[in-house]
Design a protein around this motif. Structure first.
Motif, mmCIF file in Angstrom:
data_model
loop_
_atom_site.group_PDB
_atom_site.id
_atom_site.type_symbol
_atom_site.label_atom_id
_atom_site.label_comp_id
_atom_site.label_asym_id
_atom_site.label_seq_id
_atom_site.Cartn_x
_atom_site.Cartn_y
_atom_site.Cartn_z
ATOM 1 N N THR A 91 14.600 -1.897 3.002
ATOM 2 C CA THR A 91 14.001 -1.461 4.258
ATOM 3 C C THR A 91 14.311 -2.428 5.386
ATOM 4 O O THR A 91 14.521 -3.619 5.165
ATOM 5 N N ARG A 92 14.339 -1.903 6.612
ATOM 6 C CA ARG A 92 14.498 -2.747 7.798
ATOM 7 C C ARG A 92 13.209 -2.813 8.615
ATOM 8 O O ARG A 92 13.156 -3.520 9.619
ATOM 9 N N PHE A 93 12.167 -2.067 8.144
ATOM 10 C CA PHE A 93 10.938 -2.018 8.940
ATOM 11 C C PHE A 93 9.712 -2.176 8.056
ATOM 12 O O PHE A 93 9.641 -1.636 6.950
ATOM 13 N N ALA A 94 8.754 -2.933 8.579
ATOM 14 C CA ALA A 94 7.475 -3.128 7.906
ATOM 15 C C ALA A 94 6.361 -2.847 8.908
ATOM 16 O O ALA A 94 6.484 -3.152 10.099
ATOM 17 N N LEU A 95 5.288 -2.257 8.406
ATOM 18 C CA LEU A 95 4.157 -1.889 9.265
ATOM 19 C C LEU A 95 2.885 -2.504 8.709
ATOM 20 O O LEU A 95 2.547 -2.312 7.538
ATOM 21 N N LEU A 96 2.195 -3.255 9.548
ATOM 22 C CA LEU A 96 0.887 -3.810 9.223
ATOM 23 C C LEU A 96 -0.130 -3.105 10.098
ATOM 24 O O LEU A 96 0.016 -3.069 11.324
ATOM 25 N N THR A 97 -1.176 -2.544 9.473
ATOM 26 C CA THR A 97 -2.126 -1.765 10.267
ATOM 27 C C THR A 97 -3.528 -1.789 9.669
ATOM 28 O O THR A 97 -3.698 -1.936 8.454
ATOM 29 N N ASP A 107 0.807 -1.232 0.000
ATOM 30 C CA ASP A 107 0.000 0.000 0.000
ATOM 31 C C ASP A 107 0.836 1.277 0.000
ATOM 32 O O ASP A 107 0.558 2.213 -0.743
ATOM 33 N N TYR A 108 1.848 1.329 0.876
ATOM 34 C CA TYR A 108 2.686 2.539 0.930
ATOM 35 C C TYR A 108 4.132 2.144 1.205
ATOM 36 O O TYR A 108 4.402 1.135 1.860
ATOM 37 N N ILE A 145 10.339 2.287 5.423
ATOM 38 C CA ILE A 145 9.211 1.565 6.028
ATOM 39 C C ILE A 145 8.244 1.215 4.909
ATOM 40 O O ILE A 145 7.862 2.074 4.109
ATOM 41 N N ILE A 146 7.856 -0.056 4.830
ATOM 42 C CA ILE A 146 6.782 -0.440 3.911
ATOM 43 C C ILE A 146 5.531 -0.707 4.743
ATOM 44 O O ILE A 146 5.604 -1.222 5.853
ATOM 45 N N VAL A 147 4.384 -0.322 4.188
ATOM 46 C CA VAL A 147 3.139 -0.325 4.954
ATOM 47 C C VAL A 147 2.063 -1.105 4.216
ATOM 48 O O VAL A 147 1.795 -0.858 3.036
ATOM 49 N N GLU A 148 1.467 -2.054 4.911
ATOM 50 C CA GLU A 148 0.313 -2.784 4.363
ATOM 51 C C GLU A 148 -0.912 -2.451 5.214
ATOM 52 O O GLU A 148 -0.852 -2.513 6.453
ATOM 53 N N CYS A 149 -2.007 -2.078 4.557
ATOM 54 C CA CYS A 149 -3.202 -1.620 5.261
ATOM 55 C C CYS A 149 -4.365 -2.599 5.087
ATOM 56 O O CYS A 149 -4.518 -3.236 4.042
ATOM 57 N N ASN A 175 0.331 -14.755 4.891
ATOM 58 C CA ASN A 175 0.016 -14.391 3.508
ATOM 59 C C ASN A 175 0.177 -12.893 3.246
ATOM 60 O O ASN A 175 -0.273 -12.379 2.232
ATOM 61 N N SER A 176 0.810 -12.197 4.166
ATOM 62 C CA SER A 176 1.015 -10.761 3.974
ATOM 63 C C SER A 176 2.070 -10.518 2.909
ATOM 64 O O SER A 176 3.077 -11.219 2.820
ATOM 65 N N GLN A 177 1.817 -9.510 2.093
ATOM 66 C CA GLN A 177 2.798 -9.132 1.080
ATOM 67 C C GLN A 177 4.040 -8.518 1.706
ATOM 68 O O GLN A 177 5.079 -8.416 1.050
ATOM 69 N N LEU A 178 3.935 -8.133 2.983
ATOM 70 C CA LEU A 178 5.099 -7.563 3.647
ATOM 71 C C LEU A 178 6.259 -8.548 3.662
ATOM 72 O O LEU A 178 7.421 -8.170 3.481
ATOM 73 N N PHE A 179 5.949 -9.850 3.891
ATOM 74 C CA PHE A 179 7.001 -10.867 3.901
ATOM 75 C C PHE A 179 7.747 -10.880 2.571
ATOM 76 O O PHE A 179 8.975 -10.946 2.513
ATOM 77 N N ARG A 180 6.978 -10.817 1.491
ATOM 78 C CA ARG A 180 7.582 -10.943 0.162
ATOM 79 C C ARG A 180 8.364 -9.691 -0.223
ATOM 80 O O ARG A 180 9.389 -9.769 -0.889
#
Length: 351
Positions: A104-110, A66-67, A77-81, A92-97
């Motif tokens: 990036t060293r940080f991912a945010l799921l919200t 998403d962002y 930071i990569i962000v999945e909403c 199954n989150s795209q953050l893993f992929r």
């Protein structure tokens, strides 16, 4: 505006709007983008915040997260909403992929209310399965706000956050274990305490009996600690109030109202009684001046008399309540300011 005030404002907005938000897109615009803004990033600047961020993932092309928040040309930071109505699940989150193909060293799921921050503590360049920082934005504690502040654009430092992330992760897990033991003590936990106080053989029956004792002891201990803290705080506040009262009394004892000041007050009353009932004109003496007020209200000064020094003065107030200090030779000179005093009184009556 300080970040804690901004977060509180956003939390209030979320509580007011969430029942009117129906879709994931609405959640992004109403809740997530404002949070990114609180962190100091410009959501309308494509050099800082990239929506629908795409990275090639081997044979998979065109998948988007998403962002992505950028700094110095690199995603930090990569962000999945998700919709605010959805529970967060990392499976199954795209953050893993995306995590291992970006720098990036940080991912945010919200979902705009619950936030989960991830990094790669367990294995380099592979996103952890458990977040190191997790919170509900509508129920923030001070220590959590301190951690959020580290992600602000002005504070962001990868090494500092990663070094602290390990502590946060284990503290979070330890707190979960403590809570679980408080609610239902395990055999190992119970045995630890029972061994300290019980001299007999710890049979299964004895351990079961001690579970209840351990749970009650812990809850009582915590309650007593809280009460001790509260009582100490109340005692400290009481002492502070008493000290303030003593200081106030001491200051009042230093004030001596002179006959000349009272005579000046009577002159002011004589001037103003044509427009005001005399009971509304009140004097209040201080160490610095002799104040004359309307309705005993500090926000309605009629004039001030300065009669205790070598020179005498009267202070008058205009419509902006700005003070003008004028010299007088004696208190009879107060009659010369009849017009100004009546205008000030009229001003307050108009208000």
């Amino acid at each position: 505006m300080e970040i804690n005030i901004q977060l509180k404002s956003l939390a209030d907005k979320i509580n007011q709007l969430k029942n009117k938000i129906e879709t994931e897109e609405s959640t992004k615009h109403a809740f997530v983008l404002p949070f990114i803004h609180v962190l100091g990033y410009d959501a309308f600047n494509p050099l800082e915040v990239v929506p629908e961020f795409t990275a090639d993932l081997g044979l998979k092309k065109g998948e988007k997260v998403d962002y992505a928040i950028f700094q110095n040309g690199e995603p930090i930071i990569i962000v999945e909403c998700k919709s605010w109505k959805e529970k967060l699940t990392i499976h199954n989150s795209q953050l893993f992929r995306y995590f291992h193909v970006t720098k990036t060293r940080f991912a945010l799921l919200t979902n705009g209310i619950n936030y989960q921050f991830f990094t790669d503590l367990d294995a380099p360049n592979k996103m952890d399965e458990k977040p190191f920082l997790e919170f509900d934005i509508t129920n923030l504690k001070e220590n959590t706000i301190n951690e959020i502040t580290k992600f602000h654009k002005s504070n962001f430092n990868v090494d500092n956050i990663v070094s602290n992330a390990s502590s946060l992760k284990y503290i979070k897990e330890i707190k979960k274990q403590i809570n679980a033991e408080l609610e239902n003590p395990s055999n190992d936990f119970t045995r630890f305490f029972a061994n300290k106080v019980y001299t007999g053989r710890l049979t299964e029956k004895v351990v079961d009996e001690f579970k209840d004792l351990v749970q009650k002891s812990l809850n009582q201990f915590i309650s007593e600690k809280i009460n001790d803290r509260l009582n100490a705080a109340l005692t400290k506040e009481t002492i502070k109030q008493q000290d303030e009262e003593i200081v106030t009394i001491e200051e009042e004892n230093k004030i001596i109202t002179t006959e000349e000041e009272l005579e000046g007050f009577r002159i002011v009353v004589a001037i103003l009684r044509r427009k005001l009932p005399t009971n509304r004109i009140v004097h209040r003496d201080t160490q610095s001046y002799f104040g004359i007020l309307l309705d005993d209200n500090n926000r309605k000064p009629l004039c001030r008399l300065h009669l205790n020094g070598g020179k005498k003065y009267i202070s008058l107030f205009n419509q902006n309540k700005s003070e003008t200090k004028l010299s007088i030779s004696c208190i009879d000179d107060i009659y010369e300011f009849e017009k100004e005093l009546l205008e000030t009184a009229a001003l307050y009556e108009t208000e």
